[in-house]
Design an enzyme around this catalytic site. Sequence first.
Site, PDB file in Angstrom:
ATOM      1  CB  SER A 127      -0.866   1.909  -6.086  1.00  0.00           C
ATOM      2  OG  SER A 127       0.138   0.933  -6.117  1.00  0.00           O
ATOM      3  CD  GLU A 129       2.102  -3.680  -6.922  1.00  0.00           C
ATOM      4  OE1 GLU A 129       1.602  -4.599  -7.577  1.00  0.00           O
ATOM      5  OE2 GLU A 129       3.283  -3.686  -6.534  1.00  0.00           O
ATOM      6  CE1 TYR A 151      -3.494  -1.522  -2.809  1.00  0.00           C
ATOM      7  CE2 TYR A 151      -1.753  -1.757  -4.442  1.00  0.00           C
ATOM      8  CZ  TYR A 151      -2.362  -1.030  -3.437  1.00  0.00           C
ATOM      9  OH  TYR A 151      -1.846   0.189  -3.070  1.00  0.00           O
TER      10      TYR A 151
END
Length: 332
Positions: A127, A129, A151
């Site tokens: 991801s 992120e 996460y």
Amino acid sequence: MPRAFITGITGQDGQHLAEFLHGKGYDVFGMVKGQNNPRVAGLIEEMPWVETVSGDLADLPSLVAALEFVQPDEVYNLGAISFVALSFTQPELTANITGLGVLRMLEAIRMVGGTYNNPIRFYQASSSEMFGKVRETPQTELTPFHPRSPYGAAKVFGHDITVNYRESYGLYACSGILFNHEGPRRGLEFVTRKVTNAVARIKLGLQHELVMGTLDTKRDWGYAGDYVKAMWLMLQQDQPEDFVIATGETQTVRTLVERSFAEVGIEDWERYVRRDPKFDRPAEVDLLIGDSTKARTKLGWEPEVDFDSLIKMMVANDLALESAKSARRLGG
Ligand code: NAP
């Protein structure tokens, strides 16, 4: 027929990918967790050709048993605790599923398929992120990671362990660093869908306000249907590699809100939006924008749906859904 095994089949990407692979002639197997998972009935109704297999990313024996049963050519590991906000309140669960779950899946592949020249091809759902507090703009496959949430940190572990197993054991393992991708199947907890659904409900008189965190955050938003194609393309290459998948354009949450309201003919959108700091994250990711030159060059991948078309699609879907729900309620 080639056989694909998908974790996270009940999620947004799992369903798009299942449809895509089925269209390509694959036998599609999807892992479902829990003894009475409420999302499975809907999945089977929509995609009766998916064969469900029980398993959990927290449970290595279940992954080994699933792979022994399916004997897949390709494994797509999409299962995760995927909601950043939840990762702050349940960080240990997130580390276990989103992070260690990847290690368990790689170990299961090693156990079932041997080590070197293992025939199973593995895709890991990494991801944007992971870039978090970005070190450079736009972000590429070489940009250093600086995750800003449990996460993001768990995804960094999943990404690194995928690279490590590829280099250590010769596994065909790829990691797709996907920037945000959305669509009508997006969960209501995610900001795009939260906005498009609220806008539809406000238009229909079913809701009066939309309560938001910061509107300044910038994201590179694409369409999930385009992004699952990139996952498949990665596993068709001669050599396993990692790829950034992004549109290369960034928009603020404010623009997302404004365009969504404009879609239903509401121009004075500020009247309906209330700011509540409870939605702010302990550490924010301010700006994400990806450079997917490598994917465009090597995979021939291009996004087809642009931001405006994505918003249009999602608002139209939510209007239809909420109108139908409302009609059912009135009908009885
Ligand atoms: P999603 O809709 O939230 O789906 C997550 C899936 O993970 C669900 O099917 C869920 O199953 C499953 N899951 C949760 N815990 C599990 C466990 N213990 N064992 C097995 N499966 C479990 O996520 P998505 O948007 O489809 O994203 C797919 C993957 O891509 C995720 O790994 C996500 O982190 C990653 N990703 C997504 C984006 C994006 O913008 N969408 C961007 C980059 C990366 P149940 O709900 O049935 O329990």
